[in-house]
Each structure stands twice: as structure tokens, then as C-alpha cells.
Design a protein around this motif. Structure first.
Motif, short mmCIF file in Angstrom:
data_model
loop_
_atom_site.label_atom_id
_atom_site.label_comp_id
_atom_site.label_asym_id
_atom_site.label_seq_id
_atom_site.Cartn_x
_atom_site.Cartn_y
_atom_site.Cartn_z
N HIS A 1 6.74 3.27 -0.66
CA HIS A 1 5.36 3.53 -0.28
C HIS A 1 5.19 4.97 0.20
O HIS A 1 4.19 5.63 -0.10
CB HIS A 1 4.92 2.57 0.82
N ASN B 1 2.71 7.70 -1.54
CA ASN B 1 1.66 8.37 -0.76
C ASN B 1 1.79 9.89 -0.86
O ASN B 1 0.79 10.61 -0.91
CB ASN B 1 1.73 7.92 0.70
N TYR C 1 -3.29 6.15 -3.98
CA TYR C 1 -2.71 5.22 -3.02
C TYR C 1 -3.73 4.81 -1.97
O TYR C 1 -3.87 3.63 -1.65
CB TYR C 1 -1.49 5.87 -2.36
N GLU C 2 -4.48 5.77 -1.46
CA GLU C 2 -5.48 5.46 -0.44
C GLU C 2 -6.62 4.63 -1.01
O GLU C 2 -7.15 3.74 -0.34
CB GLU C 2 -6.02 6.76 0.17
N ARG D 1 -5.37 1.17 -1.09
CA ARG D 1 -5.32 0.61 0.26
C ARG D 1 -6.71 0.21 0.76
O ARG D 1 -6.85 -0.71 1.55
CB ARG D 1 -4.69 1.62 1.23
#
Length: 216
Positions: A100, A104, A111-112, A115
Motif C-alpha cells: 500500500h 501511494n 490510490y486516494e 480510498r
């Protein structure tokens, strides 16, 4: 999707045992990683419990970590295992093999977004809805072969199990993440009621028990 009413079938969705990449928190996706020794032990323990449900059929992802887990239940029950590519974990493209932290650092915006719950082709791979498109029909086709009250065990992967549950329950894809994850060799159970499939156990490691006084 929903099943025909009144047949009382159950679907047990069982996540594979531990792998080295699980311990290292690396995205596995469709990478074919084997179980650790601990993962084999987890599968053997869980298989003894699940055998008490007297399953009628076992289907599994064809990736080794799932196939080896399914083989432990087959050894206890004597049931054959049918393997399906459609039950594989989500293909995550260039994310596969990365932690992870590494993801990131290299693909921070993507990735964000993931999320935050946005539909994302992680690493250029599959959308969660596409995983459900291939996995849910496999599960339903196997369940449709069961007699009344029959039990199907599906051995697969955390992400694929979550998306399959979401699809079979008719949930909006944006809410699938709210189901939470499964620990290695834990399982979730869908029971068939008058209005279709219902989640009766989630991330369980012991045998399901009857629900008494539900909604009263």
C-alpha cells in the motif's frame, strides 16, 4: 440478482488461507501466490468446521491459494472441487506485487480516489462491478444446481467475495465497501429466504448459529 423463492439454500463464501504477500500487505490480485504453512493450517482447521455444514458442492478460484484451501475441504468431505477462472481475485494491473505504501507513493491520485470509494481501475485493472459480472454468475449457476436446503461452498478471494455478496444482495456498488473485509480462511454465509438472498454471517470463523428473535 436474486434466487428463486422458498428453496432454503445456503452459499458459504470462504476466503483462502494466508500467503506471504498477505503478511507483507502486498496487492496480490491475480498473481498466483501459494499458501504459507500457516495458511495450510488455517485451511485444515476451517475445513473441519465447514464440513459440519455437510456441503453439497464446492467451487473455487483456480489460483493456487484458493485451490489449495478448497482441497482441504475436499479431503474432509470427499466432494470434488470445480475450479473457475471467474472466481479469481480482482486484476489490479501494475498495483500487483506492491505494498500500500508503494502504491501511494507511485500512484497517489488513483490510490486516494479508490480510498474515497470512487470507481477506479486500480493499476489499470478491473472495476469492482466487472469482477461481480464474472463471479456472481458462477456462484448462482452452482447454487441453482442444489436441491432444497443445499449448501454450496465457494472458495475465493476477499475482494471477489465482497463484490459477489454485494451483487447477490442487490446493493448499490457504492455501498459494497461497507461490507468490510474477510480475514484469511474466514467466511460469509448467504441464506435464501422468501425475498431472495440474505447475509446471515460475515467474516465468521465458527459455525453459523440460528438467529432467534430476528426483527422482533
Amino acid at each position: 440478482m436474486s434466487a428463486p423463492r422458498g428453496r432454503g439454500r445456503r452459499i458459504v463464501l470462504w476466503r483462502h488461507g494466508q500467503t506471504a504477500w498477505n503478511l507483507e500487505q502486498r496487492f496480490q490480485g491475480t498473481t498466483d501466490i501459494e499458501l504459507t504453512a500457516a495458511g495450510v493450517s488455517q485451511a485444515r482447521r476451517a475445513a473441519r468446521l465447514l464440513a459440519a455444514l455437510t456441503p453439497d458442492a464446492i467451487v473455487s478460484s483456480d489460483l493456487r491459494r484458493a485451490a489449495a484451501t478448497a482441497a482441504e475441504l475436499s479431503a474432509v468431505t470427499g466432494l470434488p472441487v470445480t475450479h473457475y477462472e471467474g472466481l479469481r481475485e480482482t486484476y489490479a494491473g501494475v498495483w500487483q506485487g506492491l505494498t500500500h505504501t508503494e502504491i501511494n507513493e507511485r500512484y497517489g491520485d488513483q490510490y486516494e480516489a479508490w480510498r474515497r470509494g470512487e470507481p477506479v481501475r486500480r493499476g489499470g485493472g478491473e472495476l469492482e462491478t466487472e469482477v461481480a459480472d464474472r463471479a456472481a454468475p458462477v456462484v448462482l449457476a452452482a447454487a441453482d444446481k442444489l436441491d432444497d436446503g443445499g449448501v454450496l461452498v465457494v472458495v475465493s478471494h476477499g475482494g471477489t467475495i465482497r463484490t459477489t455478496i454485494g451483487r447477490l444482495l442487490g446493493l448499490d456498488p457504492a455501498s459494497w465497501e461497507s461490507l468490510g473485509g474477510l480475514s484469511n480462511c474466514s467466511w460469509s454465509v448467504l441464506g435464501e429466504g422468501a425475498r431472495g438472498w440474505r447475509l446471515t454471517e460475515h467474516n465468521a470463523g465458527s459455525l453459523p448459529e440460528a438467529v432467534l428473535g430476528d426483527d422482533t
